[in-house]
Design an enzyme around this catalytic site. Sequence first.
Site, PDB file in Angstrom:
ATOM      1  N   ASP A 142       0.799  -1.245   0.000  1.00  0.00           N
ATOM      2  CA  ASP A 142       0.000   0.000   0.000  1.00  0.00           C
ATOM      3  C   ASP A 142       0.830   1.293   0.000  1.00  0.00           C
ATOM      4  O   ASP A 142       0.576   2.186   0.830  1.00  0.00           O
ATOM      5  CB  ASP A 142      -0.969  -0.008   1.195  1.00  0.00           C
ATOM      6  CG  ASP A 142      -1.970  -1.154   1.118  1.00  0.00           C
ATOM      7  OD1 ASP A 142      -1.912  -1.941   0.151  1.00  0.00           O
ATOM      8  OD2 ASP A 142      -2.803  -1.261   2.031  1.00  0.00           O
ATOM      9  N   LYS A 151      -6.944  -5.138  -3.216  1.00  0.00           N
ATOM     10  CA  LYS A 151      -7.706  -5.671  -2.073  1.00  0.00           C
ATOM     11  C   LYS A 151      -8.656  -4.604  -1.553  1.00  0.00           C
ATOM     12  O   LYS A 151      -8.453  -3.411  -1.812  1.00  0.00           O
ATOM     13  CB  LYS A 151      -6.750  -6.112  -0.964  1.00  0.00           C
ATOM     14  CG  LYS A 151      -5.955  -4.962  -0.388  1.00  0.00           C
ATOM     15  CD  LYS A 151      -4.929  -5.433   0.612  1.00  0.00           C
ATOM     16  CE  LYS A 151      -4.123  -4.263   1.121  1.00  0.00           C
ATOM     17  NZ  LYS A 151      -4.925  -3.266   1.862  1.00  0.00           N
ATOM     18  N   CYS A 182      -2.163  -3.091   7.449  1.00  0.00           N
ATOM     19  CA  CYS A 182      -1.998  -3.948   6.273  1.00  0.00           C
ATOM     20  C   CYS A 182      -0.684  -4.724   6.265  1.00  0.00           C
ATOM     21  O   CYS A 182      -0.654  -5.870   5.812  1.00  0.00           O
ATOM     22  CB  CYS A 182      -2.217  -3.138   5.009  1.00  0.00           C
ATOM     23  SG  CYS A 182      -3.960  -2.642   4.899  1.00  0.00           S
TER      24      CYS A 182
HETATM   25  C1  VGL Z   1      -4.872   0.394   5.720  1.00  0.00           C
HETATM   26  C2  VGL Z   1      -6.444   1.200   7.163  1.00  0.00           C
HETATM   27  C3  VGL Z   1      -7.414   1.114   6.195  1.00  0.00           C
HETATM   28  C4  VGL Z   1      -3.437   0.006   5.473  1.00  0.00           C
HETATM   29  C5  VGL Z   1      -5.825   0.288   4.737  1.00  0.00           C
HETATM   30  O1  VGL Z   1      -3.007  -0.004   4.311  1.00  0.00           O
HETATM   31  O2  VGL Z   1      -2.739  -0.291   6.459  1.00  0.00           O
HETATM   32  N1  VGL Z   1      -5.188   0.833   6.928  1.00  0.00           N
HETATM   33  N2  VGL Z   1      -7.094   0.653   4.985  1.00  0.00           N
END
Ligand code: VGL
Length: 205
Positions: free
Chosen positions: A8, A107, A152
């Site tokens: 991410d 995802k 994540c």
């Molecule tokens: C994430 C919170 C919500 C992450 C993704 O990438 O850690 N955290 N969505």
Amino acid sequence: MKALILVDLQCDFCKDGALEVKNGDMVIEVANKMIEVFEKNNNFIIATKDWHPKEHKSFAINSNSKIGEVGTLNGLTQVFWPVHCVQNEKGSSFHPQLLPVKNVVYKGTDIHVDSYSAFFDNGKIHKTELDSILRANDIDTLYVMGLATDYCVKFTVLDALSLGYKVYVIYDGCKGVNISKCDSDKAFQEMKDSGAIIIFSDELV
Ligand code: VGL
Ligand code: ZN
């Protein structure tokens, strides 16, 4: 065979993003260094993208809750987040300084369930393509880094371990949200207790 998993590394988790992770930008340099090392050695590289429809129920506004509030979503405990990483919007794009990565796994596309891990949704009902892609490439060892340590990265690492991969976590390549103080430290400890090996990027160059 080994693979680099970049979690991410998207605009919304970096400076001025919708779900900014403190010092999130600092890991881009580490990611680029790792990309160079893995490319030089012809090792596999894959990046994940948090990829939500704008109606996603993990967004506080879509679940009648407040940002940071904890409730339930689809029977699971859920932190409600600001709108972030909406499909095809600027916030979901990779950080502009990140070197190009060919393989991407998405995802968080089902509005009814969140998906922190890059392998499964939070209810462990649906699997992404990640495990089959890695297996198809004969990969058994993962080097994981990215955002956010306490969400994540952590859940991706814990699922990877339960799927039988040997997992290294690149410490300086991770930054956390830290809703509660020390969440990131706890996440590193939990990953370690579950069998992950914590390393620094320097050890790979
Ligand atoms: C994430 C919170 C919500 C992450 C993704 O990438 O850690 N955290 N969505
Ligand atoms: Zn998300």
